[in-house]
Write a protein that holds these residues in place. Structure first.
Motif, PDB file in Angstrom:
ATOM      1  N   TYR A   3      86.909  19.739 -45.253  1.00 59.67           N
ATOM      2  CA  TYR A   3      86.155  19.067 -46.210  1.00 59.67           C
ATOM      3  C   TYR A   3      85.302  20.339 -47.271  1.00 59.67           C
ATOM      4  O   TYR A   3      85.358  20.132 -48.910  1.00 59.67           O
ATOM      5  N   SER A   7      86.059  20.846 -51.601  1.00 58.58           N
ATOM      6  CA  SER A   7      85.221  20.542 -52.436  1.00 58.58           C
ATOM      7  C   SER A   7      84.360  21.566 -53.154  1.00 58.58           C
ATOM      8  O   SER A   7      84.431  21.374 -54.547  1.00 58.58           O
ATOM      9  N   PHE A 223      85.535  14.851 -51.144  1.00 57.03           N
ATOM     10  CA  PHE A 223      85.400  15.798 -50.037  1.00 57.03           C
ATOM     11  C   PHE A 223      84.159  15.959 -49.392  1.00 57.03           C
ATOM     12  O   PHE A 223      83.635  16.740 -48.538  1.00 57.03           O
ATOM     13  N   TYR A 224      82.873  16.236 -50.256  1.00 55.64           N
ATOM     14  CA  TYR A 224      81.911  16.458 -49.980  1.00 55.64           C
ATOM     15  C   TYR A 224      81.393  14.998 -49.350  1.00 55.64           C
ATOM     16  O   TYR A 224      80.393  15.437 -48.308  1.00 55.64           O
ATOM     17  N   LYS A 226      82.920  14.100 -47.645  1.00 51.83           N
ATOM     18  CA  LYS A 226      84.196  13.027 -46.053  1.00 51.83           C
ATOM     19  C   LYS A 226      83.208  14.290 -45.282  1.00 51.83           C
ATOM     20  O   LYS A 226      83.534  14.376 -43.708  1.00 51.83           O
ATOM     21  N   ALA A 227      83.448  15.764 -45.884  1.00 51.26           N
ATOM     22  CA  ALA A 227      82.382  16.350 -45.050  1.00 51.26           C
ATOM     23  C   ALA A 227      80.632  15.877 -44.107  1.00 51.26           C
ATOM     24  O   ALA A 227      80.787  15.935 -43.129  1.00 51.26           O
TER      25      ALA A 227
END
Length: 285
Positions: A3, A7, A223-224, A226-227
């Motif tokens: 992720y 990102s 994605f940030y 989710k990370a």
């Protein structure tokens, strides 16, 4: 780390688009406004956010992000114009100190000595990666204030997104949807002000430019978040890997796409950044 990588890719593409926007005289405010329209549509299309239990929403966090995201785009453009690219770049990259500090003071993260070493090496990589002897220009009186806003703003946004990702009463996709709506409203107000003051004109191509910007901006933030959910107990890993990764990817894009030259110090910075990412990742697992 997948992720984080995704990102990073989206973030670098957004940066490249903003760099090209300056070359082709694109109105940043107008492009940013349409960017949020697309981001709202993508969020609704892919995640179908449920607008329920909103009374439990973190209102102050959402409102702060809704204002900070579009306004910081404008501040970045102003900072580049008044202080130069180099000084603005320094302010952006050193904003990493704020979320790292928040990892200790707010999120109470325990860091091993190995991870601390990785963070220190990462800071050294950031300093070495800056093109100290090229560009920048002369700063005008009082322009340091814009650099301060960039520094604090970027760091605060990182911290606020981390807090949204860990908020349990409201799904983070719903929070993201609300943030995009608030950001659009803020950007729309800025655009109307410029339109009324005749500092800009409506342009159809900006819809397309903003649309592409919105798609990658959506991916970057998504994605940030989710990370941060996957590495919820290690926020400094996400903070550091994301910032350093953007530097490495941005350097490669600069070399291949824009034929930029790297000094010996810059090459050392790239090597240190890769070493820092390896050390931090190893320490995390």
């Amino acid at each position: 780390m997948l992720y984080i990588l995704l990102s990073i890719c989206c973030s670098v593409i957004v940066s490249v688009m903003l760099k090209l926007a300056k070359r082709y005289q694109v109105d940043v405010v107008q492009a940013v406004m349409w960017n949020y329209v697309v981001a709202i549509a993508l969020t609704w299309l892919f995640f179908k956010p449920q607008l329920v239990n909103l009374q439990a929403a973190p209102v102050y966090h959402l409102a702060a992000l809704g204002v900070l995201l579009p306004v910081l785009f404008v501040v970045l453009a102003t900072s580049v114009r008044l202080t130069g690219i180099v000084r603005t770049d320094i302010a952006q990259r050193l904003s990493l100190f704020i979320p790292i500090l928040a990892s200790y003071l707010i999120f109470h993260e325990h860091l091993s000595w190995l991870k601390i070493i990785g963070v220190v090496v990462g800071f050294a990589a950031i300093i070495c990666s800056i093109p100290w002897q090229k560009g920048g220009g002369k700063a005008t009186a009082g322009s340091w204030f814009y650099l301060l806003i960039v520094f604090v703003g970027m760091g605060v946004i990182d911290v606020l997104f981390k807090q949204l990702a860990t908020f349990k009463s409201l799904p983070y996709t719903t929070s993201l949807f609300i943030v995009f709506i608030l950001s659009f409203v803020c950007a729309l107000i800025l655009f109307i002000v410029k339109l009324v003051s005749k500092k800009t004109k409506f342009s159809f191509p900006h819809i397309l430019i903003g649309g592409a910007l919105g798609a990658f901006n959506f991916g970057n933030i998504l994605f940030y978040l989710k990370a941060h959910k996957v590495l919820a107990s290690q926020p400094s890993t996400v903070f550091t890997a994301m910032n350093i990764g953007v530097i490495v990817a941005g350097t490669l894009v600069g070399l291949i796409v824009f034929n930029e030259k790297l000094s010996t110090l810059n090459r050392v910075g790239v090597f240190l950044a890769l070493a820092a990412i390896f050390v931090i990742t190893y320490a995390s697992y």
